[in-house]
Design an enzyme around this catalytic site. Sequence first.
Site, PDB file in Angstrom:
ATOM      1  N   GLY A  54       0.798  -1.223   0.000  1.00  0.00           N
ATOM      2  CA  GLY A  54       0.000   0.000   0.000  1.00  0.00           C
ATOM      3  C   GLY A  54       0.830   1.271   0.000  1.00  0.00           C
ATOM      4  N   GLY A  55       0.103   2.388   0.100  1.00  0.00           N
ATOM      5  CA  GLY A  55       0.749   3.699   0.076  1.00  0.00           C
ATOM      6  C   GLY A  55       1.746   3.866   1.214  1.00  0.00           C
ATOM      7  N   GLY A 111       2.684   1.061   3.126  1.00  0.00           N
ATOM      8  CA  GLY A 111       3.433  -0.194   3.176  1.00  0.00           C
ATOM      9  C   GLY A 111       4.699  -0.173   2.331  1.00  0.00           C
ATOM     10  CG  ASN A 124      -9.552   0.431   7.727  1.00  0.00           C
ATOM     11  OD1 ASN A 124      -9.695  -0.128   6.641  1.00  0.00           O
ATOM     12  ND2 ASN A 124      -8.972   1.619   7.837  1.00  0.00           N
ATOM     13  CB  SER A 163      -5.154  -0.214  10.303  1.00  0.00           C
ATOM     14  OG  SER A 163      -4.199  -1.050   9.712  1.00  0.00           O
ATOM     15  CG  ASP A 173      -0.665  12.134  16.085  1.00  0.00           C
ATOM     16  OD1 ASP A 173      -1.129  12.578  15.021  1.00  0.00           O
ATOM     17  OD2 ASP A 173      -1.115  11.128  16.657  1.00  0.00           O
ATOM     18  NE  ARG A 176       0.671  14.869  10.171  1.00  0.00           N
ATOM     19  CZ  ARG A 176      -0.229  13.911  10.011  1.00  0.00           C
ATOM     20  NH1 ARG A 176      -0.985  13.517  11.020  1.00  0.00           N
ATOM     21  NH2 ARG A 176      -0.405  13.359   8.824  1.00  0.00           N
ATOM     22  CG  HIS A 195      -3.740   8.838  15.213  1.00  0.00           C
ATOM     23  ND1 HIS A 195      -2.831   9.843  14.929  1.00  0.00           N
ATOM     24  CD2 HIS A 195      -4.142   8.357  14.020  1.00  0.00           C
ATOM     25  CE1 HIS A 195      -2.693   9.941  13.626  1.00  0.00           C
ATOM     26  NE2 HIS A 195      -3.471   9.049  13.046  1.00  0.00           N
TER      27      HIS A 195
END
Length: 345
Positions: free
Chosen positions: A43-44, A46, A126, A150, A182, A185, A209
Amino acid sequence: MMKPSMLRSIRSAVTRGTSHLSRRGYGTEPVPERKVAVLGAAGGIGQPLSLLMKLNPLVSSLSLYDIAGTPGVAADVSHINTRSEVVGYQGEEQLGKALEGADVVIIPAGVPRKPGMTRDDLFNINAGIVKSLCAAIAKYCPNALVNMISNPVNSTVPIAAEVFKKAGTYDEKRLFGVTTLDVVRAKTFYAGKAKVPVAEVNVPVVGGHAGITILPLFSQATPQANLGDDEIKALTKRTQDGGTEVVEAKAGKGSATLSMAYAGALFADACLKGLNGVPDVVECSFVQSTVTELPFFASKVRLGKNGVEEVLGLGSLSDFEKQGLEGLKAELKSSIEKGIKFANQ
Ligand SMILES: NC(=O)c1ccc[n+]([C@@H]2O[C@H](COP(=O)([O-])OP(=O)(O)OC[C@H]3O[C@@H](n4cnc5c(N)ncnc54)[C@H](O)[C@@H]3O)[C@@H](O)[C@H]2O)c1
Ligand SMILES: O=C(O)C[C@H](O)C(=O)O
């Protein structure tokens, strides 16, 4: 074609940028063998996360699992001349092999947000994905440290805990919601505003989160800077809305993937260091907790040979942070309960 010197400088920039991804702390001791499994590896998140784990010298075996697309990702990543052996696994029938013997399992499997959605809007899809992956973890690598990426993390971590409890394998020291993005950022935004070198910045982020449940503690940021109340409010809001900022900028093409891969690699590296006995490894994570009355809560956690060695308290909070803490509890409680209820249906 890229010159070898350019490739060397890219690799060294990656390693410098992720200086924790190093043998530091081991001296001349041999680094233990460690297997890391990435579930959702095509995935994006992964894919770049698999790349970063392949660059991590603490990993000896890298197991890449997805329902589709893993052979290509694994072949690609496996050509990188670093320590770990890479094997790709595809489809449910190969999940057991992917997990067997894993020390750390990282889970970025599942759908991402589109503009206008909350993380909770991902629950219906999910929750089921996480539930079945955790059932397999309980069966094939019950002692692994689980790094849950996830979303919604505030619910997927309680789901995982319930699945493990039912299987009789639950150990609260081994289950982590990854909230490192978090922190990443908060550090970046704070450094920009306070005009201090970002590499020197530390900011704990507690709570959960999602939206207001993300509570950065800028009163504890180091180095301290003389920021006004309005600046702290704006920094807090930007940290809480960081995910949405990326979702909107990507305009329908998903959510944070590259910064998340970086954050996921940081957190997995901290888990590996803890397992290997490196002292004083502390990261924020969403874990089973008694820091507040809520059963799960993100705070600083000391990592060790068994996973969580100590859940650290909140320290002293500003009035603004105290208000934020009280304000987040109802939402976090309901997300936790939603996960527990789902897992027990
Ligand atoms: N914790 C965080 O800070 C954070 C940050 C960013 C994204 N996320 C979350 O991470 C998740 C993944 O995001 P993405 O952008 O990589 O999504 P993506 O759609 O690009 O990739 C998800 C991958 O999961 C795979 N997958 C789906 N079902 C699976 C299953 N049963 N077993 C194994 N793999 C499966 C898909 O095939 C796909 O390759 C999302 O839920 C997103 O909200 C969390
Ligand atoms: O915002 C999202 O949906 C993804 C992730 O949780 C993030 O914080 O970037």
